[in-house]
Design a protein around this motif. Structure first.
Motif, PDB file in Angstrom:
ATOM      1  N   GLU A   1       1.455   9.384  -5.692  1.00  0.00           N
ATOM      2  CA  GLU A   1       1.950  10.717  -5.367  1.00  0.00           C
ATOM      3  C   GLU A   1       2.905  11.223  -6.443  1.00  0.00           C
ATOM      4  O   GLU A   1       2.861  12.394  -6.819  1.00  0.00           O
ATOM      5  CB  GLU A   1       2.659  10.687  -4.017  1.00  0.00           C
ATOM      6  N   SER A   2       3.733  10.350  -6.959  1.00  0.00           N
ATOM      7  CA  SER A   2       4.695  10.764  -7.980  1.00  0.00           C
ATOM      8  C   SER A   2       4.009  11.085  -9.304  1.00  0.00           C
ATOM      9  O   SER A   2       4.544  11.842 -10.108  1.00  0.00           O
ATOM     10  CB  SER A   2       5.772   9.698  -8.180  1.00  0.00           C
ATOM     11  N   GLU A   3       2.837  10.497  -9.536  1.00  0.00           N
ATOM     12  CA  GLU A   3       2.100  10.763 -10.778  1.00  0.00           C
ATOM     13  C   GLU A   3       1.371  12.096 -10.729  1.00  0.00           C
ATOM     14  O   GLU A   3       0.954  12.612 -11.746  1.00  0.00           O
ATOM     15  CB  GLU A   3       1.090   9.638 -11.033  1.00  0.00           C
ATOM     16  N   GLY A   4       1.185  12.636  -9.540  1.00  0.00           N
ATOM     17  CA  GLY A   4       0.501  13.914  -9.392  1.00  0.00           C
ATOM     18  C   GLY A   4      -1.000  13.736  -9.287  1.00  0.00           C
ATOM     19  O   GLY A   4      -1.524  12.629  -9.362  1.00  0.00           O
ATOM     20  N   ALA A   5      -1.687  14.832  -9.134  1.00  0.00           N
ATOM     21  CA  ALA A   5      -3.128  14.802  -8.915  1.00  0.00           C
ATOM     22  C   ALA A   5      -3.931  14.994 -10.188  1.00  0.00           C
ATOM     23  O   ALA A   5      -5.153  14.908 -10.163  1.00  0.00           O
ATOM     24  CB  ALA A   5      -3.509  15.881  -7.897  1.00  0.00           C
ATOM     25  N   GLU A   6      -3.264  15.245 -11.307  1.00  0.00           N
ATOM     26  CA  GLU A   6      -3.978  15.480 -12.556  1.00  0.00           C
ATOM     27  C   GLU A   6      -4.796  14.253 -12.948  1.00  0.00           C
ATOM     28  O   GLU A   6      -4.303  13.136 -12.982  1.00  0.00           O
ATOM     29  CB  GLU A   6      -2.995  15.803 -13.672  1.00  0.00           C
ATOM     30  N   GLY A   7      -6.065  14.468 -13.196  1.00  0.00           N
ATOM     31  CA  GLY A   7      -6.935  13.383 -13.604  1.00  0.00           C
ATOM     32  C   GLY A   7      -7.508  12.573 -12.452  1.00  0.00           C
ATOM     33  O   GLY A   7      -8.253  11.636 -12.665  1.00  0.00           O
TER      34      GLY A   7
ATOM     35  N   LEU B   1       0.827  -1.209   0.000  1.00  0.00           N
ATOM     36  CA  LEU B   1       0.000   0.000   0.000  1.00  0.00           C
ATOM     37  C   LEU B   1       0.862   1.261   0.000  1.00  0.00           C
ATOM     38  O   LEU B   1       0.535   2.239  -0.675  1.00  0.00           O
ATOM     39  CB  LEU B   1      -0.943  -0.003   1.204  1.00  0.00           C
ATOM     40  N   ASN B   2       1.957   1.227   0.742  1.00  0.00           N
ATOM     41  CA  ASN B   2       2.862   2.376   0.744  1.00  0.00           C
ATOM     42  C   ASN B   2       3.470   2.593  -0.631  1.00  0.00           C
ATOM     43  O   ASN B   2       3.615   3.730  -1.091  1.00  0.00           O
ATOM     44  CB  ASN B   2       3.964   2.199   1.791  1.00  0.00           C
ATOM     45  N   ARG B   3       3.817   1.509  -1.314  1.00  0.00           N
ATOM     46  CA  ARG B   3       4.370   1.616  -2.661  1.00  0.00           C
ATOM     47  C   ARG B   3       3.334   2.219  -3.611  1.00  0.00           C
ATOM     48  O   ARG B   3       3.648   3.091  -4.427  1.00  0.00           O
ATOM     49  CB  ARG B   3       4.821   0.252  -3.163  1.00  0.00           C
ATOM     50  N   LEU B   4       2.090   1.767  -3.500  1.00  0.00           N
ATOM     51  CA  LEU B   4       1.027   2.328  -4.345  1.00  0.00           C
ATOM     52  C   LEU B   4       0.840   3.817  -4.075  1.00  0.00           C
ATOM     53  O   LEU B   4       0.668   4.609  -5.006  1.00  0.00           O
ATOM     54  CB  LEU B   4      -0.295   1.594  -4.100  1.00  0.00           C
ATOM     55  N   ALA B   5       0.867   4.191  -2.803  1.00  0.00           N
ATOM     56  CA  ALA B   5       0.713   5.600  -2.441  1.00  0.00           C
ATOM     57  C   ALA B   5       1.858   6.431  -2.997  1.00  0.00           C
ATOM     58  O   ALA B   5       1.645   7.533  -3.521  1.00  0.00           O
ATOM     59  CB  ALA B   5       0.630   5.748  -0.925  1.00  0.00           C
ATOM     60  N   ASP B   6       3.070   5.907  -2.913  1.00  0.00           N
ATOM     61  CA  ASP B   6       4.224   6.623  -3.464  1.00  0.00           C
ATOM     62  C   ASP B   6       4.099   6.795  -4.969  1.00  0.00           C
ATOM     63  O   ASP B   6       4.392   7.870  -5.506  1.00  0.00           O
ATOM     64  CB  ASP B   6       5.522   5.883  -3.135  1.00  0.00           C
ATOM     65  N   GLU B   7       3.662   5.750  -5.654  1.00  0.00           N
ATOM     66  CA  GLU B   7       3.485   5.833  -7.108  1.00  0.00           C
ATOM     67  C   GLU B   7       2.416   6.853  -7.464  1.00  0.00           C
ATOM     68  O   GLU B   7       2.592   7.659  -8.384  1.00  0.00           O
ATOM     69  CB  GLU B   7       3.110   4.473  -7.678  1.00  0.00           C
TER      70      GLU B   7
END
Length: 52
Positions: A30-36, A22-28
Protein backbone atom coordinates in the motif's frame (compact mmCIF):
# COMPACT_ATOMS: atom_id res chain seq x y z
CA UNK A 1 4.84 -36.80 19.45
CA UNK A 2 3.10 -33.88 21.06
CA UNK A 3 -0.24 -33.62 22.77
CA UNK A 4 -3.29 -32.13 21.07
CA UNK A 5 -3.25 -29.05 23.31
CA UNK A 6 0.38 -28.30 22.50
CA UNK A 7 -0.33 -28.85 18.79
CA UNK A 8 -3.26 -26.42 18.93
CA UNK A 9 -1.12 -23.80 20.67
CA UNK A 10 1.65 -24.17 18.08
CA UNK A 11 -0.86 -23.96 15.24
CA UNK A 12 -2.38 -20.79 16.70
CA UNK A 13 1.08 -19.22 17.00
CA UNK A 14 1.83 -20.11 13.37
CA UNK A 15 -1.48 -18.67 12.15
CA UNK A 16 -0.96 -15.44 14.09
CA UNK A 17 2.57 -15.10 12.73
CA UNK A 18 1.33 -15.60 9.19
CA UNK A 19 -1.37 -12.98 9.69
CA UNK A 20 1.17 -10.47 10.99
CA UNK A 21 3.46 -11.20 8.02
CA UNK A 22 0.61 -10.81 5.49
CA UNK A 23 -0.49 -7.56 7.10
CA UNK A 24 3.07 -6.25 6.89
CA UNK A 25 3.24 -7.18 3.20
CA UNK A 26 -0.08 -5.45 2.57
CA UNK A 27 1.12 -2.32 4.35
CA UNK A 28 4.33 -2.28 2.31
CA UNK A 29 2.42 -2.75 -0.94
CA UNK A 30 0.00 0.00 0.00
CA UNK A 31 2.81 2.41 0.81
CA UNK A 32 4.45 1.71 -2.57
CA UNK A 33 1.29 2.75 -4.40
CA UNK A 34 -0.47 1.15 -7.32
CA UNK A 35 1.95 2.23 -10.04
CA UNK A 36 3.14 -0.78 -11.98
CA UNK A 37 0.68 -3.15 -10.33
CA UNK A 38 -1.92 -5.29 -12.06
CA UNK A 39 -5.28 -6.56 -10.92
CA UNK A 40 -5.89 -10.20 -10.15
CA UNK A 41 -7.81 -10.56 -13.40
CA UNK A 42 -4.95 -9.01 -15.39
CA UNK A 43 -2.43 -11.32 -13.72
CA UNK A 44 -4.58 -14.37 -14.49
CA UNK A 45 -4.80 -13.31 -18.14
CA UNK A 46 -1.02 -12.83 -18.32
CA UNK A 47 -0.41 -16.26 -16.82
CA UNK A 48 -2.87 -17.90 -19.23
CA UNK A 49 -1.18 -16.18 -22.16
CA UNK A 50 2.24 -17.43 -21.04
CA UNK A 51 0.93 -21.00 -20.80
CA UNK A 52 -0.93 -20.96 -24.07
Amino acid sequence: MIGIHEYQCLREIAENSEEVWLNRLADEAESEGAEGSVSLEEMAALLRADQG
